[in-house]
Scaffold this motif. Structure first.
Motif, PDB file in Angstrom:
ATOM      1  N   ARG A 170       7.459  -1.885 -13.180  1.00 49.50           N
ATOM      2  CA  ARG A 170       6.646  -1.966 -14.183  1.00 49.50           C
ATOM      3  C   ARG A 170       5.526  -2.944 -13.645  1.00 49.50           C
ATOM      4  O   ARG A 170       5.050  -3.755 -14.466  1.00 49.50           O
ATOM      5  N   PHE A 171       5.051  -2.763 -12.710  1.00 53.74           N
ATOM      6  CA  PHE A 171       3.808  -3.382 -11.988  1.00 53.74           C
ATOM      7  C   PHE A 171       2.662  -2.612 -12.179  1.00 53.74           C
ATOM      8  O   PHE A 171       2.583  -1.350 -11.467  1.00 53.74           O
ATOM      9  N   GLU A 172       1.599  -2.989 -12.671  1.00 54.87           N
ATOM     10  CA  GLU A 172       0.495  -2.255 -12.788  1.00 54.87           C
ATOM     11  C   GLU A 172      -0.489  -2.217 -11.511  1.00 54.87           C
ATOM     12  O   GLU A 172      -0.943  -3.311 -11.161  1.00 54.87           O
ATOM     13  N   ALA A 173      -0.521  -1.060 -10.857  1.00 56.74           N
ATOM     14  CA  ALA A 173      -1.519  -1.096  -9.458  1.00 56.74           C
ATOM     15  C   ALA A 173      -2.232   0.178  -9.559  1.00 56.74           C
ATOM     16  O   ALA A 173      -1.753   1.307  -9.923  1.00 56.74           O
ATOM     17  N   CYS A 174      -3.550   0.013  -9.649  1.00 61.16           N
ATOM     18  CA  CYS A 174      -4.524   1.073  -9.574  1.00 61.16           C
ATOM     19  C   CYS A 174      -4.430   1.791  -8.369  1.00 61.16           C
ATOM     20  O   CYS A 174      -3.921   1.339  -7.326  1.00 61.16           O
ATOM     21  N   ASP A 175      -4.895   2.983  -7.835  1.00 62.87           N
ATOM     22  CA  ASP A 175      -4.676   3.867  -7.185  1.00 62.87           C
ATOM     23  C   ASP A 175      -5.459   3.362  -5.776  1.00 62.87           C
ATOM     24  O   ASP A 175      -5.153   3.630  -4.727  1.00 62.87           O
ATOM     25  N   THR A 176      -6.901   2.718  -6.129  1.00 59.21           N
ATOM     26  CA  THR A 176      -7.312   2.004  -5.041  1.00 59.21           C
ATOM     27  C   THR A 176      -6.328   0.939  -4.483  1.00 59.21           C
ATOM     28  O   THR A 176      -6.404   0.703  -3.190  1.00 59.21           O
ATOM     29  N   THR A 177      -5.806   0.122  -5.127  1.00 52.50           N
ATOM     30  CA  THR A 177      -4.737  -0.715  -4.625  1.00 52.50           C
ATOM     31  C   THR A 177      -3.737  -0.205  -3.757  1.00 52.50           C
ATOM     32  O   THR A 177      -3.394  -0.651  -2.674  1.00 52.50           O
ATOM     33  N   ILE A 178      -3.175   0.959  -4.237  1.00 53.83           N
ATOM     34  CA  ILE A 178      -1.907   1.476  -3.683  1.00 53.83           C
ATOM     35  C   ILE A 178      -2.466   2.255  -2.302  1.00 53.83           C
ATOM     36  O   ILE A 178      -1.839   1.983  -1.413  1.00 53.83           O
ATOM     37  N   ASN A 179      -3.667   2.719  -2.335  1.00 55.41           N
ATOM     38  CA  ASN A 179      -4.177   3.357  -1.209  1.00 55.41           C
ATOM     39  C   ASN A 179      -4.367   2.288   0.015  1.00 55.41           C
ATOM     40  O   ASN A 179      -4.508   2.342   0.873  1.00 55.41           O
ATOM     41  N   LEU A 180      -4.926   1.120  -0.597  1.00 49.51           N
ATOM     42  CA  LEU A 180      -5.050   0.047   0.217  1.00 49.51           C
ATOM     43  C   LEU A 180      -3.904  -0.501   0.921  1.00 49.51           C
ATOM     44  O   LEU A 180      -3.817  -0.812   2.182  1.00 49.51           O
ATOM     45  N   ILE A 181      -2.781  -0.770   0.306  1.00 52.92           N
ATOM     46  CA  ILE A 181      -1.520  -0.949   0.687  1.00 52.92           C
ATOM     47  C   ILE A 181      -1.302  -0.011   1.565  1.00 52.92           C
ATOM     48  O   ILE A 181      -0.482  -0.363   2.749  1.00 52.92           O
ATOM     49  N   ALA A 182      -1.339   1.329   1.337  1.00 55.07           N
ATOM     50  CA  ALA A 182      -0.654   2.312   2.109  1.00 55.07           C
ATOM     51  C   ALA A 182      -1.328   2.088   3.548  1.00 55.07           C
ATOM     52  O   ALA A 182      -0.836   2.395   4.647  1.00 55.07           O
ATOM     53  N   ASP A 183      -2.784   1.868   3.578  1.00 53.68           N
ATOM     54  CA  ASP A 183      -3.471   1.820   4.777  1.00 53.68           C
ATOM     55  C   ASP A 183      -2.911   0.522   5.615  1.00 53.68           C
ATOM     56  O   ASP A 183      -2.660   0.670   6.977  1.00 53.68           O
TER      57      ASP A 183
END
Length: 229
Positions: free
Chosen positions: A82-95
């Motif tokens: 239940r942690f809100e993370a936007c797509d931009t943040t998720i993609n940054l973490i993935a990279d």
């Protein structure tokens, strides 16, 4: 039982030689600090590990793309917490994860000693489903790259273990015969059954909670491999 007439030893990399769980945890700790993600890392990893495992099974079966795997495993983990993370943040973490992961170089217990011993007698090789852009960096940074004569990745072969084509590609590159080769890995389906179906000997590296009844030799520590080779 010692195997006779073996000339080539093929290894999986992640969870077999390279300590994926430990190195992955270190990468996430660094990334969460950088991105100011305020989640307890142990809570995150408890959720992430089974999700990641499931996504790799889907990826191996061509049910998700590489991009879907990288994004989806993080998205589902954050949603579960239940942690809100936007797509931009998720993609940054993935990279960042792909960039940071090979910077950690812990190996499973006994890896260096076993590789040094076996390399005196056998030709050593890697067959991996891991992403091509990071696998060689993992091996170089952990000091094991020079032990191996060939590295065959699923992206290079165009298929993933246990597909026979990746084993065929690896044998062609190494100029090895299947009956004179053995595969060592931690995934029963991908590494062991896949290799055996193509005619290689296979030795299953299991953890204490993975011990299963099957027809293949099983070891729980890499040093036990020396009982067979």
């Amino acid at each position: 039982m010692r195997l006779s007439d073996i000339e080539h030893v093929f290894f999986d990399l992640d969870h077999t030689l390279w300590d994926f769980d430990r190195n992955s945890a270190l990468a996430f700790r660094e990334i969460f600090r950088k991105q100011k993600i305020e989640i307890d890392i142990d809570d995150f990893l408890q959720v992430y590990k089974p999700i990641n495992f499931r996504y790799w099974e889907l990826y191996r079966n061509n049910s998700v793309s590489k991009e879907d795997l990288r994004y989806g495993r993080l998205k589902e983990s954050f949603d579960s917490l239940r942690f809100e993370a936007c797509d931009t943040t998720i993609n940054l973490i993935a990279d960042d994860y792909i960039e940071y992961l090979p910077n950690n170089n812990h190996l499973l217990e006994g890896s260096l000693d076993v590789l040094a011993h076996l390399s005196k007698t056998y030709k050593l090789h890697i067959i991996t489903n891991g992403f091509e852009e990071v696998q060689q960096r993992k091996m170089m940074n952990s000091g094991i790259l020079d032990f191996f004569q060939t590295i065959t990745t699923s992206e290079e072969a165009g298929v993933k273990k246990p597909h026979p084509q990746i084993f065929e590609k690896a044998l062609q590159k190494s100029e090895a015969l299947p009956q004179k080769s053995v595969m060592i890995g931690d995934n029963l389906e991908a590494d062991i059954i896949g290799a055996s179906r193509f005619g290689l000997y296979a030795i299953y590296l299991s953890s204490e909670d993975q011990v299963s009844q099957n027809q293949f030799p099983q070891i729980q520590k890499l040093k036990e491999l020396l009982d067979y080779l």
